[in-house]
Design a protein around this motif. Structure first.
Motif, short mmCIF file in Angstrom:
data_model
loop_
_atom_site.label_atom_id
_atom_site.label_comp_id
_atom_site.label_asym_id
_atom_site.label_seq_id
_atom_site.Cartn_x
_atom_site.Cartn_y
_atom_site.Cartn_z
N MET A 100 0.84 -1.19 0.00
CA MET A 100 0.00 0.00 0.00
C MET A 100 0.88 1.24 0.00
O MET A 100 2.10 1.16 0.10
CB MET A 100 -0.95 -0.01 1.20
CG MET A 100 -0.27 -0.13 2.55
SD MET A 100 -1.47 -0.25 3.92
CE MET A 100 -0.96 -1.79 4.70
N GLN A 101 0.24 2.41 -0.12
CA GLN A 101 0.97 3.66 -0.05
C GLN A 101 1.67 3.78 1.31
O GLN A 101 1.17 3.30 2.32
CB GLN A 101 0.00 4.84 -0.23
CG GLN A 101 -0.60 4.95 -1.62
CD GLN A 101 0.41 5.43 -2.65
OE1 GLN A 101 1.18 6.36 -2.40
NE2 GLN A 101 0.42 4.78 -3.81
N LYS A 102 2.82 4.43 1.31
CA LYS A 102 3.57 4.57 2.55
C LYS A 102 2.78 5.35 3.60
O LYS A 102 2.92 5.09 4.81
CB LYS A 102 4.92 5.22 2.28
CG LYS A 102 5.89 4.28 1.56
CD LYS A 102 7.27 4.89 1.32
CE LYS A 102 8.19 3.85 0.68
NZ LYS A 102 9.53 4.39 0.37
N ASP A 103 1.93 6.28 3.18
CA ASP A 103 1.07 6.99 4.13
C ASP A 103 0.12 6.02 4.83
O ASP A 103 -0.15 6.15 6.03
CB ASP A 103 0.27 8.07 3.42
CG ASP A 103 1.12 9.26 3.02
OD1 ASP A 103 2.14 9.52 3.70
OD2 ASP A 103 0.78 9.94 2.05
N ALA A 104 -0.41 5.04 4.08
CA ALA A 104 -1.32 4.06 4.65
C ALA A 104 -0.59 3.13 5.61
O ALA A 104 -1.12 2.77 6.67
CB ALA A 104 -2.00 3.26 3.54
N VAL A 105 0.63 2.72 5.25
CA VAL A 105 1.45 1.91 6.16
C VAL A 105 1.68 2.68 7.46
O VAL A 105 1.56 2.13 8.57
CB VAL A 105 2.80 1.56 5.51
CG1 VAL A 105 3.73 0.88 6.53
CG2 VAL A 105 2.60 0.65 4.31
N ALA A 106 1.98 3.96 7.33
CA ALA A 106 2.24 4.79 8.51
C ALA A 106 1.02 4.89 9.40
O ALA A 106 1.14 4.78 10.64
CB ALA A 106 2.68 6.19 8.06
N ARG A 107 -0.15 5.09 8.82
CA ARG A 107 -1.37 5.19 9.64
C ARG A 107 -1.66 3.88 10.36
O ARG A 107 -2.06 3.88 11.54
CB ARG A 107 -2.55 5.60 8.76
CG ARG A 107 -2.51 7.06 8.30
CD ARG A 107 -3.83 7.50 7.73
NE ARG A 107 -4.16 6.80 6.49
CZ ARG A 107 -3.80 7.23 5.27
NH1 ARG A 107 -3.10 8.33 5.15
NH2 ARG A 107 -4.14 6.56 4.20
N GLN A 108 -1.45 2.75 9.67
CA GLN A 108 -1.69 1.45 10.30
C GLN A 108 -0.72 1.21 11.45
O GLN A 108 -1.10 0.72 12.52
CB GLN A 108 -1.59 0.34 9.25
CG GLN A 108 -2.07 -1.02 9.75
CD GLN A 108 -2.38 -1.98 8.61
OE1 GLN A 108 -2.84 -1.58 7.57
NE2 GLN A 108 -2.11 -3.26 8.83
N LEU A 109 0.55 1.57 11.24
CA LEU A 109 1.54 1.39 12.30
C LEU A 109 1.25 2.32 13.47
O LEU A 109 1.35 1.91 14.63
CB LEU A 109 2.94 1.66 11.75
CG LEU A 109 4.09 1.48 12.75
CD1 LEU A 109 4.15 0.04 13.26
CD2 LEU A 109 5.42 1.87 12.11
#
Length: 397
Positions: free
Chosen positions: A379-388
């Motif tokens: 996924m987009q890195k922004d989405a990875v960041a939100r999930q983390l």
């Protein structure tokens, strides 16, 4: 995060006004209500109809509109929002804000409000760097006005430099941070990002291929959940996260010192691509090429930031998250790294050239913890960041 929040969006003139349409769409997607206000100049770039259609709300334009004043006067309009966002904000509108002018609807709203204000400037690089604009910026910050951007890049006028409007997703993150009373409010989190540069001589260095995009996205996601973020970054082109305490470093040793100075913290997220080695006795003069001779470089091991913090007996955060960029046997190598370093989680990814992840906008990670290996979809890195960030918030409680 923005569910039922009311945003008064003031759009001033400039080519960047077209980005306000995407900004409205993203704010609405996150559940916010957007009331748009256009200056006369803004109408040269976006139409009231397009703005109103996306916002699903009337677009306000005139200070002396009898119908608007009867239904909702400009004083009430300025105070009914949770946040006023000015995007884009021209040099002219910033100057009006400083001097307290109120000669149109937008400037009157900004003067008549006690609502928090977030400004996203956009203008020609020379206008942005002009001493008058910089004085106005300092004054507005001193008055408590928040800012996001501007970014550096190519201008519509053909010049290059700071002055580009922040991207809509950056503005949304800043809006979330400005309104944050999230699960990480009161928590202090240290995030490292970007590469380190280890000098060989004054013009050459050793570095890793890292854009800093993932670390920056993580910092923004943590800010959006209300965290206080200390962002320690090596040399990276990625714009710094607005609202974080940014510490710029170059070498691994400088990064280690900055992280140690930022302790204690509730959590540490170590996303930087830190060089493992440095040159012993880097020269003060450029190494000259000599026919038939190859210079010999001796290397020393750099401080291990992740292991040092993970194994600290005094300042260890409650949660330590490391990153493992691997090209082979990703899960096996990352699992061994977590045990060797002593951290709680490892976020592992495959950075082989064919994946396009290193330096790209997407990521595919595996979260490794005591519970095993959890594969996340690409996924987009922004989405990875939100999930983390959501996982960190849940873990810290």
């Amino acid at each position: 995060m923005l569910e039922d929040k009311r945003i008064l969006l003031i759009i001033s003139g400039g080519i960047a006004a077209y980005k306000s349409l995407d900004l409205i769409r993203q704010l609405r997607k996150r559940g916010a209500w957007v009331t748009p206000v256009l200056t006369k100049s803004a109408e040269q770039f976006v139409t009231p109809l397009s703005v109103s259609a996306l916002a699903e709300e009337k677009a306000y334009r005139d200070l002396f509109d009898l119908t608007d004043e009867a239904e909702m006067g400009h004083i009430q309009l300025s105070r009914s929002a949770d946040l006023i966002v000015v995007a884009p904000a021209t040099a002219n509108l910033m100057a009006k804000m400083v001097t307290g002018q109120a000669d149109d609807l937008a400037s009157t709203l900004l003067l008549a409000t006690d609502t928090p204000i977030l400004v996203a400037p956009a203008m020609n690089v020379r206008m942005w760097l002009h001493p008058a604009t910089q004085r106005n910026l300092a004054t507005l910050k001193g008055d408590g006005v928040g800012f996001v951007g501007p970014n550096e890049g190519d201008m519509a006028c053909g010049e290059f430099g700071p002055g580009r409007l922040a991207e809509p997703v950056e503005i949304v993150v800043a809006v979330e941070a400005a309104l944050a009373e999230g699960p990480l409010t009161g928590r202090r989190i240290v995030v490292t990002s970007g590469p380190t540069h280890e000098p060989i001589d004054p013009v050459r260095y050793i570095a890793n291929r890292s854009s800093g995009a993932q670390g920056t996205a993580i910092a923004r996601a943590l800010l959006a959940l209300g965290a206080e973020v200390v962002f320690v970054t090596g040399p990276a082109e990625e714009p710094r996260p607005e609202g974080a305490h940014v510490v710029e470093v170059e070498t691994a040793k400088q990064m280690m010192d900055a992280v140690a100075a930022a302790m204690p913290a509730d959590a540490g997220v170590f996303a930087a691509a830190v060089a493992d080695w440095r040159v012993d006795g880097a020269g003060d003069s450029k190494i000259k090429k000599q026919d038939g001779e190859i210079p010999s470089l001796n290397f020393l091991e750099n401080p291990d930031i992740l292991a040092t913090i993970s194994q600290s007996k005094s300042d260890r955060p409650a949660l330590v998250v490391g990153f493992a960029a691997e090209t082979d046997d990703v899960i096996e190598n990352a699992t061994k790294k977590r045990l060797r370093k002593g951290c709680d989680w490892i976020v592992a990814n495959d950075v082989s050239p064919e994946t396009g992840i290193m330096g790209g906008r997407e990521n595919a990670v595996v979260l490794i913890s005591d519970d095993g290996a959890e594969h996340w979809p690409r996924m987009q890195k922004d989405a990875v960041a939100r999930q983390l960030a959501d996982r960190i918030a849940a873990k810290l409680g």
